[in-house]
Design an enzyme around this catalytic site. Structure first.
Site, short mmCIF file in Angstrom:
data_model
loop_
_atom_site.label_atom_id
_atom_site.label_comp_id
_atom_site.label_asym_id
_atom_site.label_seq_id
_atom_site.Cartn_x
_atom_site.Cartn_y
_atom_site.Cartn_z
N GLY A 31 4.98 11.31 -3.76
CA GLY A 31 4.49 11.05 -5.12
C GLY A 31 3.88 9.66 -5.28
O GLY A 31 3.57 8.98 -4.31
N TYR A 32 3.69 9.27 -6.55
CA TYR A 32 2.94 8.06 -6.91
C TYR A 32 1.59 8.09 -6.20
O TYR A 32 1.22 7.21 -5.42
CB TYR A 32 3.73 6.78 -6.58
CG TYR A 32 3.34 5.66 -7.53
CD1 TYR A 32 3.72 5.70 -8.87
CD2 TYR A 32 2.56 4.60 -7.10
CE1 TYR A 32 3.32 4.71 -9.75
CE2 TYR A 32 2.17 3.61 -7.98
CZ TYR A 32 2.56 3.67 -9.30
OH TYR A 32 2.17 2.69 -10.17
N HIS A 34 -2.24 8.40 -4.86
CA HIS A 34 -3.48 7.61 -4.91
C HIS A 34 -4.55 8.39 -4.15
O HIS A 34 -4.29 9.50 -3.64
CB HIS A 34 -3.25 6.22 -4.31
CG HIS A 34 -2.59 6.24 -2.97
ND1 HIS A 34 -3.21 6.76 -1.84
CD2 HIS A 34 -1.35 5.86 -2.56
CE1 HIS A 34 -2.39 6.66 -0.81
NE2 HIS A 34 -1.25 6.14 -1.22
N GLU A 35 -5.72 7.79 -4.03
CA GLU A 35 -6.85 8.49 -3.42
C GLU A 35 -6.55 8.94 -1.98
O GLU A 35 -7.07 9.97 -1.52
CB GLU A 35 -8.09 7.58 -3.47
CG GLU A 35 -9.39 8.22 -3.08
CD GLU A 35 -9.75 9.50 -3.85
OE1 GLU A 35 -9.44 9.59 -5.07
OE2 GLU A 35 -10.33 10.42 -3.23
N GLY A 36 -5.70 8.19 -1.26
CA GLY A 36 -5.33 8.59 0.10
C GLY A 36 -4.66 9.96 0.10
O GLY A 36 -5.03 10.87 0.86
N HIS A 37 -3.67 10.13 -0.81
CA HIS A 37 -3.01 11.44 -0.93
C HIS A 37 -4.02 12.51 -1.35
O HIS A 37 -4.00 13.63 -0.84
CB HIS A 37 -1.92 11.40 -2.00
CG HIS A 37 -0.79 10.45 -1.73
ND1 HIS A 37 -0.58 9.33 -2.48
CD2 HIS A 37 0.20 10.48 -0.82
CE1 HIS A 37 0.51 8.70 -2.04
NE2 HIS A 37 1.00 9.38 -1.03
N GLN A 61 15.23 9.24 4.43
CA GLN A 61 14.42 8.35 5.26
C GLN A 61 14.52 6.89 4.82
O GLN A 61 13.85 6.03 5.38
CB GLN A 61 12.96 8.82 5.32
CG GLN A 61 12.18 8.66 4.04
CD GLN A 61 10.84 9.38 4.12
OE1 GLN A 61 10.77 10.59 4.33
NE2 GLN A 61 9.74 8.63 3.95
N GLY A 147 -1.56 12.15 6.84
CA GLY A 147 -2.57 11.09 6.90
C GLY A 147 -2.44 10.26 8.18
O GLY A 147 -1.34 9.97 8.64
N GLN A 148 -3.59 9.85 8.69
CA GLN A 148 -3.63 8.95 9.85
C GLN A 148 -3.06 7.57 9.49
O GLN A 148 -2.68 6.80 10.36
CB GLN A 148 -5.09 8.84 10.34
CG GLN A 148 -5.33 7.83 11.45
CD GLN A 148 -4.62 8.19 12.75
OE1 GLN A 148 -4.23 9.34 12.97
NE2 GLN A 148 -4.44 7.20 13.62
P1 AMP Z 1 3.73 9.13 1.31
O1 AMP Z 1 3.71 9.65 -0.08
O2 AMP Z 1 3.44 7.67 1.42
O3 AMP Z 1 4.94 9.57 2.10
O4 AMP Z 1 2.49 9.80 2.05
C1 AMP Z 1 2.29 11.18 2.03
C2 AMP Z 1 1.14 11.53 2.94
O5 AMP Z 1 -0.03 10.83 2.51
C3 AMP Z 1 1.37 11.11 4.41
O6 AMP Z 1 0.86 12.12 5.27
C4 AMP Z 1 0.58 9.84 4.52
O7 AMP Z 1 0.14 9.57 5.84
C5 AMP Z 1 -0.60 10.14 3.61
N1 AMP Z 1 -1.23 8.91 3.15
C6 AMP Z 1 -0.64 7.87 2.50
N2 AMP Z 1 -1.53 6.87 2.30
C7 AMP Z 1 -2.69 7.28 2.86
C8 AMP Z 1 -3.98 6.69 3.01
N3 AMP Z 1 -4.26 5.46 2.57
N4 AMP Z 1 -4.94 7.41 3.63
C9 AMP Z 1 -4.68 8.66 4.10
N5 AMP Z 1 -3.49 9.26 4.00
C10 AMP Z 1 -2.50 8.58 3.39
#
Ligand code: AMP
Length: 282
Positions: A31-32, A34-37, A61, A147-148
């Site tokens: 959650g929270y 952003h454009e990456g998600h 985790q 995500g990478q």
């Molecule tokens: P998180 O919510 O941080 O656990 O991330 C969830 C998924 O989003 C994971 O597969 C991350 O690798 C991916 N993710 C987070 N930030 C980015 C980003 N800046 N660019 C691409 N994927 C991202």
């Protein structure tokens, strides 16, 4: 878009979709958003008929001293963003249902989980693998998008899927950055304006390292890495690790490596930030 919180309802929904011949893609997140998600949702949309975004801050985790309680959350806004981006389902289970009292089963990957983030977070990937395996069993996907940005995590999940025969395909999507170069992360919200500006030393020095590597190959890796460390320390950051590894094996790169992963974790203020770059070697 539908919001589902019960595990049995999620499984029932996914089973029905599969019976109708639909392909399902899941995007696991904490959650929270952003454009990456959201870029992962685009990849899921391209791959499948049904897109499930999971929204769950996974307690297993986080170590006891880490930021589980203060981890940023904005569920309503996340749902709005998911709907706008074309997700079909947000799956947001309760922690009590995901992790029942007395639970005693873990999923542990033992090769790629050594080193990098495990150096300071030794039980982190055990928590990640366990929750991701559970999310796969609950959402029954054909595809799962990661995500990478979390390069080590992507390799670990790929290996887990192969070793445990999960019947699905992993898609790894590119790392998305802010316009100024900082890798997007939910934890960027911990940064003050000044810390954000100083944290740009991470991406800047990774780009510089990429140029050095492209010019000189892997002969001077030591020099490349110490330049990154120096830049981050000079900007006021605390370096957890900066490493250059074969991007496929996470082993020391040899002349045969097709690509080198330069991965970095550094702390600015209250935020532990990850970034990496993959450099192809000719
Ligand atoms: P998180 O919510 O941080 O656990 O991330 C969830 C998924 O989003 C994971 O597969 C991350 O690798 C991916 N993710 C987070 N930030 C980015 C980003 N800046 N660019 C691409 N994927 C991202």
């Amino acid at each position: 878009m539908k919001i589902i919180s019960e595990i049995s309802e999620m499984q029932r929904y996914s089973r029905e979709q599969r019976c109708e011949g639909k392909k399902i893609a899941v995007v696991p997140t904490m959650g929270y958003l952003h454009e990456g998600h959201l870029s992962l949702i685009d990849k899921a949309r391209d791959a499948a008929d049904v897109v499930i975004v999971t929204n769950f801050v996974n307690p297993t985790q986080f170590a006891p001293h880490e930021d589980l309680d203060s981890y940023p959350r904005d569920f309503d806004n996340d749902c709005r963003l998911c709907e706008e981006r074309g997700a079909d389902i947000v799956f947001a289970p309760a922690a009590e249902e995901m992790f029942m009292p007395g639970r005693s089963t873990w999923v542990v990957e033992e090769k790629f989980s050594k080193g990098l983030c495990s150096l300071t977070r030794p039980t982190f990937f055990r928590g990640v693998c366990t929750v991701v395996a559970k999310l796969f069993n609950i959402t029954l996907p054909d595809y799962a998008v990661f995500g990478q940005k979390d390069a080590q995590q992507a390799l670990i999940i790929r290996r887990m899927v192969r070793d445990l025969n999960f019947p699905l395909e992993i898609i790894v999507a590119p790392l998305i950055r802010e316009p100024d170069g900082l890798a997007m992360s939910s934890r960027n919200r911990y940064l003050s304006e000044d810390e954000h500006r100083r944290a740009l030393a991470i991406s800047r020095s990774l780009f510089q390292a990429e140029k050095m590597l492209q010019k000189k190959g892997i002969a001077d890796l030591g020099e490349v890495l110490s330049t990154i460390v120096d830049n981050i320390i000079e900007a006021g950051g605390k370096v957890d690790y900066v490493e250059a590894l074969d991007s496929e094996t996470l082993e020391e790169p040899t002349e045969d490596a097709a690509a080198v992963l330069i991965a970095c974790a550094a702390v600015f203020g209250k935020a532990r930030l990850l970034d990496n770059i993959v450099v192809k070697i000719d």
